[in-house]
Each structure stands twice: as C-alpha cells, then as structure tokens.
Design a protein around this motif. Structure first.
Motif, PDB file in Angstrom:
ATOM      1  N   PHE A 218       0.862  -1.183   0.000  1.00 45.21           N
ATOM      2  CA  PHE A 218       0.000   0.000   0.000  1.00 45.21           C
ATOM      3  C   PHE A 218       0.891   1.222   0.000  1.00 45.21           C
ATOM      4  CE2 PHE A 218      -2.553   3.289   2.140  1.00 45.21           C
ATOM      5  CZ  PHE A 218      -3.725   3.225   1.412  1.00 45.21           C
ATOM      6  N   GLY A 219       0.771   2.046  -1.028  1.00 50.33           N
ATOM      7  CA  GLY A 219       1.605   3.235  -1.129  1.00 50.33           C
ATOM      8  C   GLY A 219       2.974   2.914  -1.672  1.00 50.33           C
ATOM      9  N   ASP A 220       3.921   3.784  -1.384  1.00 49.93           N
ATOM     10  CA  ASP A 220       5.285   3.628  -1.846  1.00 49.93           C
ATOM     11  C   ASP A 220       5.875   2.328  -1.324  1.00 49.93           C
ATOM     12  OD1 ASP A 220       8.386   4.234  -1.069  1.00 49.93           O
ATOM     13  OD2 ASP A 220       7.821   5.186  -2.956  1.00 49.93           O
ATOM     14  N   GLY A 221       6.759   1.740  -2.083  1.00 49.73           N
ATOM     15  CA  GLY A 221       7.353   0.462  -1.701  1.00 49.73           C
ATOM     16  C   GLY A 221       8.107   0.492  -0.392  1.00 49.73           C
TER      17      GLY A 221
ATOM     18  N   LEU B 192      -3.371  11.572   2.221  1.00 49.16           N
ATOM     19  CA  LEU B 192      -2.454  10.651   1.541  1.00 49.16           C
ATOM     20  C   LEU B 192      -2.075  11.074   0.127  1.00 49.16           C
ATOM     21  CD1 LEU B 192      -4.098   7.269   2.639  1.00 49.16           C
ATOM     22  CD2 LEU B 192      -2.095   8.383   3.629  1.00 49.16           C
ATOM     23  N   ARG B 193      -2.903  11.850  -0.526  1.00 48.52           N
ATOM     24  CA  ARG B 193      -2.716  12.172  -1.950  1.00 48.52           C
ATOM     25  C   ARG B 193      -1.330  12.734  -2.254  1.00 48.52           C
ATOM     26  NH1 ARG B 193      -7.124  14.965  -2.778  1.00 48.52           N
ATOM     27  NH2 ARG B 193      -6.164  16.847  -1.956  1.00 48.52           N
ATOM     28  N   GLY B 194      -0.887  13.744  -1.522  1.00 54.63           N
ATOM     29  CA  GLY B 194       0.411  14.376  -1.799  1.00 54.63           C
ATOM     30  C   GLY B 194       1.569  13.397  -1.681  1.00 54.63           C
ATOM     31  N   ASP B 195       1.541  12.582  -0.640  1.00 49.13           N
ATOM     32  CA  ASP B 195       2.606  11.593  -0.466  1.00 49.13           C
ATOM     33  C   ASP B 195       2.581  10.543  -1.567  1.00 49.13           C
ATOM     34  OD1 ASP B 195       3.579  12.850   1.802  1.00 49.13           O
ATOM     35  OD2 ASP B 195       2.409  11.598   3.174  1.00 49.13           O
ATOM     36  N   VAL B 196       1.382  10.115  -1.961  1.00 52.94           N
ATOM     37  CA  VAL B 196       1.267   9.127  -3.038  1.00 52.94           C
ATOM     38  C   VAL B 196       1.816   9.714  -4.340  1.00 52.94           C
ATOM     39  CG1 VAL B 196      -0.375   7.872  -4.499  1.00 52.94           C
ATOM     40  CG2 VAL B 196      -0.644   7.832  -2.012  1.00 52.94           C
TER      41      VAL B 196
ATOM     42  N   ALA C  97       3.935  12.109  -4.771  1.00 53.76           N
ATOM     43  CA  ALA C  97       5.373  12.383  -4.694  1.00 53.76           C
ATOM     44  C   ALA C  97       6.206  11.119  -4.472  1.00 53.76           C
ATOM     45  CB  ALA C  97       5.648  13.376  -3.565  1.00 53.76           C
ATOM     46  N   GLY C  98       5.546   9.974  -4.275  1.00 58.17           N
ATOM     47  CA  GLY C  98       6.270   8.726  -4.047  1.00 58.17           C
ATOM     48  C   GLY C  98       6.916   8.663  -2.675  1.00 58.17           C
TER      49      GLY C  98
END
Length: 165
Positions: A44-47, A113-117, A119-120
């Motif tokens: 879920f999200g960045d690796g 969560l959008r900004g972090d997603v 921006a990776g």
C-alpha cells in the motif's frame, strides 16, 4: 475428417490448459489467518512505506454462510472489508463495509495521503487512519477499527520480510 482432427486438437489443448491452471498454486497469503479470512495482499503506497492492504473478513460458517462466523474478538464479528497493516508496528486500520480496491482508491485520493502518493513518499499509518476516519467514520454502515497484532501477518512476512517488530 479434417474437422474431427481440428476438434481433437482443440480438445487436447483445452484439457492441457485446464491441467496447467489447476496446478497453479493460490497466492501464499490467501486463506484463514487468526480467525479471519485474508486475501489479495499487496503493498500500500510507496514500496518503502512498509504498509500492506488486503481483504479482511470473517470466515464462513460450517453451514456455508459467507463471512458469518464470529471474529477472534467481538469487535470483528460481522466484519467484511479490508485492512491496512503497518509491518513495522503490527498496527492495522481495518474498515468494514468497503472493498480493498475501492478503499485504496478512495483513501489515497484524500488530503491525508494524496500528496505523499503523488510524490512517491512513504505513507504513515497515522495518515491512513485519518483518511479512513474522514471517509468512513460517520457512515452508518461502514466502521473503522484500529487493531494490533502480536504475531507477524503473512502479508508482512511475504511483502516486507524482516520488518516486523
């Protein structure tokens, strides 16, 4: 005669294909885990986030009622939804009444969560909880639970080996 040979060849290919798919093993983490059914685990999200999302629901009853067995704790009775687990802490945000795919799409679109997603960047379970509560916290049907597992989940062991504390 050529038609019979064509049908025989098609039948042989169909049987061979069916045999191959029957031998394909189910994903390793799909099944019962500590009194609940889990399946479809993925990062879920960045690796590097160390978070996994998976379908999370009650087991079926002996008489065949789907997701109708009692949960391992009373709060998980009548539970059918998903969970996002932080593989470093063992904490999870579980949401009843929403499918994992829908939940992931909705939560990653929130301001939490959008900004972090995009921006990776790593996601935090705290922001996952904020997103879940904003989306589903006031819904009369959906409910949000915060859980803590003492034992490593299969999804964490397979997707983020060695991170469980």
């Amino acid at each position: 005669m050529q038609t019979a040979a064509t049908y025989a060849l098609a039948f042989g290919l169909a049987v061979t294909g069916a045999g191959v798919s029957a031998l394909t093993p189910a994903p390793v983490c799909d099944g019962a885990e500590r009194g609940m059914l889990v399946y479809g685990a993925q990062a879920f999200g960045d690796g590097d986030s160390g978070l996994v999302i998976e379908t999370y629901r009650n087991l079926d009853t002996a008489d065949g009622r789907i997701a109708a067995a009692d949960g391992p704790v009373p709060e998980l009775n009548d539970f059918n939804g998903f969970r996002v687990t932080d593989c470093r802490s063992g904490r999870s945000v579980a949401v009843h009444g929403i499918g994992a795919g829908e939940g992931e799409a909705q939560m990653t679109a929130t301001e939490f969560l959008r900004g972090d997603v995009q921006a990776g960047r790593k996601l935090s379970l705290k922001n996952v909880e904020r997103a879940a509560r904003a989306l589903y916290g006031k819904d009369g049907y959906a409910r949000v639970l915060i859980l803590r597992s003492k034992n490593e989940t299969c999804a964490c062991r397979e997707i983020y080996p060695g991170t469980w504390n």
